[in-house]
Scaffold this active site. Structure first.
Site, PDB file in Angstrom:
ATOM      1  N   CYS A 129       0.812  -1.217   0.000  1.00  0.00           N
ATOM      2  CA  CYS A 129       0.000   0.000   0.000  1.00  0.00           C
ATOM      3  C   CYS A 129       0.847   1.268   0.000  1.00  0.00           C
ATOM      4  O   CYS A 129       0.565   2.218  -0.752  1.00  0.00           O
ATOM      5  CB  CYS A 129      -0.951  -0.003   1.193  1.00  0.00           C
ATOM      6  SG  CYS A 129      -0.181  -0.446   2.769  1.00  0.00           S
ATOM      7  N   HIS A 249      -2.772   6.410   4.512  1.00  0.00           N
ATOM      8  CA  HIS A 249      -1.341   6.597   4.753  1.00  0.00           C
ATOM      9  C   HIS A 249      -0.905   7.975   4.253  1.00  0.00           C
ATOM     10  O   HIS A 249      -1.377   8.453   3.211  1.00  0.00           O
ATOM     11  CB  HIS A 249      -0.516   5.557   4.006  1.00  0.00           C
ATOM     12  CG  HIS A 249      -0.685   4.159   4.499  1.00  0.00           C
ATOM     13  ND1 HIS A 249      -1.281   3.837   5.694  1.00  0.00           N
ATOM     14  CD2 HIS A 249      -0.298   2.971   3.934  1.00  0.00           C
ATOM     15  CE1 HIS A 249      -1.263   2.531   5.858  1.00  0.00           C
ATOM     16  NE2 HIS A 249      -0.667   1.983   4.807  1.00  0.00           N
TER      17      HIS A 249
END
Length: 349
Positions: A129, A249
């Site tokens: 990710c 994130h």
């Protein structure tokens, strides 16, 4: 064929549930869906476009007559069952680290290296990710100016460690606010020797540590970036930090370009028109990417672009993306959409 028979492996997990959502919103022609999970989760009822779908226990024959299998149930499960799916004629898009660095397995971010899909042999790996959002932000700049070096510091949401980590953040935060004791069980790594508080406390560990002192998450960012960009000479290093954020994130990225001539305005212009990127870069008006605004979105948000005052051809940027969508579920379904569009949704003979 009226549509594909699709299986979601790990359907009840944090990424699996979002894979289902992305499939519901997808342009893929879908004839049927099958939800697969462990024996413990078998029998649960989930939805697909309003219809009930009973979760089935994952076994090799689960993939009979399946055309597309999306995996997100852990590397061990993928190692055991992904080859079984391919053997039965399914194309597998695997969201774990099981096959990412395996030679002959394409590691794909559609905005960056879609052409790698032409070489698939029934199995495609979805990158980490944190790697995905960084290469989405950097690739448009690399195409114009080349890319020499990247130094990234990540601030990664707890959802990257699964539903249990999200719950631990919530429970631990509430306990601390109530003045109660809480014993962490999951973070930074559920299988590691020690567990630490994440509430109000960033942790400089994601995944286990390697012998050289880098965490395996940092190792993944370094080596996956080189593979995706097909550039083993690219210099990449990373520091990965888990922060008390549920979803999305954030990354501070320093990079050095190969060619002269870039400036902030030119980089902003490139990124403004780049696929999968939303430019949010107006510091005078306090406009920059934020995790709370990225949650639930498929894009990578980029801002804080500025020149390094100490080194020529070097710049900083800040990027944010929903790690469960672009970092996992959406990138997987996006790969499937591209396989369909390119007539590659088949296991080569």
């Amino acid at each position: 064929m009226d549509g594909y028979n699709v299986a979601v492996v790990g359907a009840t997990g944090a990424v699996g549930t979002r894979m289902i959502q992305m499939l519901e919103e997808s342009k893929l022609p879908i004839a049927s869906v099958k939800y697969l999970a462990s024996k413990r989760s078998a029998g649960k009822v989930l939805k697909f476009k309003g219809a009930d779908v009973v979760v089935e226990e994952l076994v090799p024959d689960s993939f009979n007559d399946i055309n597309l299998a999306l995996f997100s149930a852990g590397g061990g499960v993928s190692k055991k069952f992904a080859p079984e799916a391919v053997k039965r004629g399914a194309v597998v898009v695997d969201n774990t680290s099981a096959f990412r660095m395996e030679e002959g397995v394409p590691l794909v971010v559609p905005e960056v290296n879609e052409d790698a899909l032409y070489k698939h042999k029934g199995l495609i790996a979805n990158p980490n990710c944190s790697t995905i959002q960084m290469v989405v932000a950097l690739e448009p700049l690399r195409k114009v100016y080349g890319l020499k070096k990247v130094i990234v510091t990540t601030m990664q949401a707890v959802s990257g460690a699964g539903n249990r980590a999200i719950q631990e953040l919530h429970d631990e935060t509430q306990a601390i606010l109530n003045g109660e004791k809480y014993e962490p069980q999951v973070l930074p790594v559920s299988g590691d020797k020690k567990h630490y508080q994440i509430a109000f406390n960033p942790l400089a560990q994601i995944d286990v540590f390697e012998d050289d002192g880098y965490s395996h998450e940092e190792w993944k960012m370094i080596h996956e970036t080189k593979k995706i960009m097909s550039d083993q000479d690219l210099q990449v290093t990373a520091t990965c930090v888990r922060v008390p954020v549920a979803v999305a994130h954030s990354e501070a990225v320093w990079f050095e370009l190969e060619k002269d001539g870039a400036d902030v305005a030119k980089l902003q212009s490139i990124l403004k028109n780049a696929p999968g990127v939303v430019l949010q870069d107006d510091p005078k008006n306090q406009i920059y990417p934020q995790a709370v605004n990225a949650e639930g979105k498929r894009d990578t948000f980029v801002g804080r672009i500025r020149a390094d005052k100490e080194q020529a051809n070097s710049f900083h940027l800040y990027c944010v993306s929903d790690n469960l969508l672009k970092g996992a579920a959406w990138n997987s379904v996006q790969i499937a959409e591209r396989l369909h569009a390119l007539n590659l949704m088949r296991v080569p003979d």
